[in-house]
Design a protein around this motif. Structure first.
Motif, PDB file in Angstrom:
ATOM      1  N   PRO A 163       0.834  -1.220   0.000  1.00  0.00           N
ATOM      2  CA  PRO A 163       0.000   0.000   0.000  1.00  0.00           C
ATOM      3  C   PRO A 163       0.862   1.262   0.000  1.00  0.00           C
ATOM      4  CG  PRO A 163       0.019  -1.040   2.172  1.00  0.00           C
ATOM      5  CD  PRO A 163       0.729  -1.969   1.254  1.00  0.00           C
ATOM      6  N   GLY A 164       0.917   1.902  -1.152  1.00  0.00           N
ATOM      7  CA  GLY A 164       1.668   3.152  -1.256  1.00  0.00           C
ATOM      8  C   GLY A 164       3.155   2.992  -1.483  1.00  0.00           C
ATOM      9  N   PHE A 165       3.617   1.811  -1.833  1.00  0.00           N
ATOM     10  CA  PHE A 165       5.045   1.643  -2.105  1.00  0.00           C
ATOM     11  C   PHE A 165       5.262   0.417  -3.004  1.00  0.00           C
ATOM     12  CE2 PHE A 165       4.412  -1.301   1.371  1.00  0.00           C
ATOM     13  CZ  PHE A 165       5.278  -2.356   1.090  1.00  0.00           C
ATOM     14  N   THR A 203      13.089   0.946  -1.985  1.00  0.00           N
ATOM     15  CA  THR A 203      11.691   1.197  -1.656  1.00  0.00           C
ATOM     16  C   THR A 203      11.256   2.443  -2.411  1.00  0.00           C
ATOM     17  OG1 THR A 203      11.902   0.208   0.536  1.00  0.00           O
ATOM     18  CG2 THR A 203      10.017   1.652   0.164  1.00  0.00           C
ATOM     19  N   ILE A 204      10.276   2.275  -3.282  1.00  0.00           N
ATOM     20  CA  ILE A 204       9.789   3.366  -4.125  1.00  0.00           C
ATOM     21  C   ILE A 204       8.459   3.825  -3.560  1.00  0.00           C
ATOM     22  CG2 ILE A 204       9.104   4.013  -6.469  1.00  0.00           C
ATOM     23  CD1 ILE A 204      10.806   1.502  -7.364  1.00  0.00           C
ATOM     24  N   ASP A 205       8.407   5.055  -3.080  1.00  0.00           N
ATOM     25  CA  ASP A 205       7.150   5.552  -2.501  1.00  0.00           C
ATOM     26  C   ASP A 205       6.779   6.941  -3.003  1.00  0.00           C
ATOM     27  OD1 ASP A 205       9.067   7.016  -1.169  1.00  0.00           O
ATOM     28  OD2 ASP A 205       8.638   6.185   0.814  1.00  0.00           O
ATOM     29  N   ASP A 206       7.633   7.514  -3.845  1.00  0.00           N
ATOM     30  CA  ASP A 206       7.285   8.811  -4.428  1.00  0.00           C
ATOM     31  C   ASP A 206       6.158   8.618  -5.438  1.00  0.00           C
ATOM     32  OD1 ASP A 206       8.097  11.751  -5.108  1.00  0.00           O
ATOM     33  OD2 ASP A 206       7.957  10.726  -7.041  1.00  0.00           O
ATOM     34  N   PRO A 207       5.067   9.379  -5.320  1.00  0.00           N
ATOM     35  CA  PRO A 207       3.919   9.171  -6.223  1.00  0.00           C
ATOM     36  C   PRO A 207       4.277   9.250  -7.698  1.00  0.00           C
ATOM     37  CG  PRO A 207       3.293  10.586  -4.385  1.00  0.00           C
ATOM     38  CD  PRO A 207       4.783  10.399  -4.293  1.00  0.00           C
ATOM     39  N   GLY A 208       5.155  10.164  -8.071  1.00  0.00           N
ATOM     40  CA  GLY A 208       5.527  10.300  -9.473  1.00  0.00           C
ATOM     41  C   GLY A 208       6.250   9.076 -10.004  1.00  0.00           C
ATOM     42  N   HIS A 209       7.037   8.435  -9.163  1.00  0.00           N
ATOM     43  CA  HIS A 209       7.731   7.213  -9.553  1.00  0.00           C
ATOM     44  C   HIS A 209       6.773   6.029  -9.548  1.00  0.00           C
ATOM     45  CE1 HIS A 209      11.101   9.844  -8.695  1.00  0.00           C
ATOM     46  NE2 HIS A 209      11.975   8.921  -9.076  1.00  0.00           N
ATOM     47  N   LEU A 210       5.951   5.942  -8.511  1.00  0.00           N
ATOM     48  CA  LEU A 210       5.013   4.824  -8.385  1.00  0.00           C
ATOM     49  C   LEU A 210       4.055   4.749  -9.558  1.00  0.00           C
ATOM     50  CD1 LEU A 210       3.943   4.753  -4.626  1.00  0.00           C
ATOM     51  CD2 LEU A 210       5.147   2.959  -5.873  1.00  0.00           C
ATOM     52  N   ASP A 211       3.598   5.906  -9.994  1.00  0.00           N
ATOM     53  CA  ASP A 211       2.600   5.944 -11.059  1.00  0.00           C
ATOM     54  C   ASP A 211       3.097   5.308 -12.349  1.00  0.00           C
ATOM     55  OD1 ASP A 211       0.843   7.199  -9.377  1.00  0.00           O
ATOM     56  OD2 ASP A 211       1.142   9.207 -10.200  1.00  0.00           O
ATOM     57  N   LEU A 212       4.419   5.262 -12.530  1.00  0.00           N
ATOM     58  CA  LEU A 212       4.967   4.784 -13.790  1.00  0.00           C
ATOM     59  C   LEU A 212       5.367   3.315 -13.774  1.00  0.00           C
ATOM     60  CD1 LEU A 212       7.047   7.820 -15.015  1.00  0.00           C
ATOM     61  CD2 LEU A 212       5.261   6.644 -16.281  1.00  0.00           C
ATOM     62  N   VAL A 213       5.387   2.693 -12.600  1.00  0.00           N
ATOM     63  CA  VAL A 213       5.873   1.315 -12.524  1.00  0.00           C
ATOM     64  C   VAL A 213       5.035   0.386 -13.394  1.00  0.00           C
ATOM     65  CG1 VAL A 213       6.179  -0.677 -11.020  1.00  0.00           C
ATOM     66  CG2 VAL A 213       7.003   1.557 -10.293  1.00  0.00           C
ATOM     67  N   GLU A 214       3.710   0.458 -13.267  1.00  0.00           N
ATOM     68  CA  GLU A 214       2.860  -0.440 -14.048  1.00  0.00           C
ATOM     69  C   GLU A 214       2.956  -0.156 -15.542  1.00  0.00           C
ATOM     70  OE1 GLU A 214       1.196  -3.134 -13.289  1.00  0.00           O
ATOM     71  OE2 GLU A 214       1.895  -2.986 -11.217  1.00  0.00           O
TER      72      GLU A 214
END
Length: 206
Positions: free
Chosen positions: A129-131, A146-157
């Motif tokens: 959740p959130g990371f 651990t990736i938790d920055d929203p800008g980075h997270l949004d691109l993983v998928e």
């Protein structure tokens, strides 16, 4: 993309009647294609065309590497041949993928080391959740991200299927590139770690 399919991992078993499923043309998203094959009982995939690892590789090679990544994540055996002419294979960037039978253009020891040092879940990620957590042993020691920055997270998928490299924000492209979590081919950036599906060893080993 053409792929040859079998119902068993074992080379001897693959010679038995009814084990070979022939060829299939894969045109969808890599994760969906491999999930469908696994659900149908496929346990071995062969890619007849050599796959180029270098950044100047064609889009077809990038697509093939996505399939190898997803097949590795599902625990399938992948029979394939890699091609490398700029030394990238020796940098272990792809050594979490099921090892190729040979790496054309590279010294023989490159493919031998890849096979000898390979183990399941060598570079994996899981989403909480959130990371997103990445555990990476491609380069010897365990590296944790651990990736938790929203800008980075949004691109993983999105990166899992590849996106135009120019569309990736410069800071995300830099951070993921420096951590060797993405690679770029044919003008597209794509995510390298495998999606973890189950722990094959105790968590501290992976």
């Amino acid at each position: 993309m053409e792929a040859e399919l079998w119902l068993d991992y074992d080379p001897a078993a693959r010679q038995l009647p009814g084990t070979a499923l022939g060829s299939a043309t894969l045109r969808g998203r890599a994760r969906a294609d491999v999930t469908e094959l696994h659900g149908a009982g496929v346990r071995c995939v062969r890619l007849p065309e050599p796959v180029r690892l270098c950044p100047d590789g064609p889009a077809e090679s990038a697509r093939a590497l996505l399939l190898v990544r997803e097949a590795t994540s599902q625990g399938l055996v992948v029979i394939w041949t890699a091609v490398c002419e700029d030394g990238c294979a020796g940098r272990r960037l792809f050594h979490h993928l099921y090892p190729p039978e040979q790496v054309l253009g590279a010294a023989d020891e490159v493919a031998a080391e890849w096979r000898a040092r390979y183990f399941p879940s060598k570079c994996i990620f899981r989403r909480g959740p959130g990371f997103v957590e990445v555990r990476d042993r491609r380069f010897g020691t365990l590296e944790l991200f651990t990736i938790d920055d929203p800008g980075h997270l949004d691109l993983v998928e999105a990166l899992a299927e590849g996106v135009p490299a120019a569309d990736v924000p410069p800071d995300v492209r830099r951070d993921f590139g420096e951590a060797a979590l993405i690679t770029e081919q044919a003008g597209r950036a794509w995510w390298l770690p495998l999606r973890v599906r189950r722990w094959p060893f105790p968590a501290l080993t992976v």
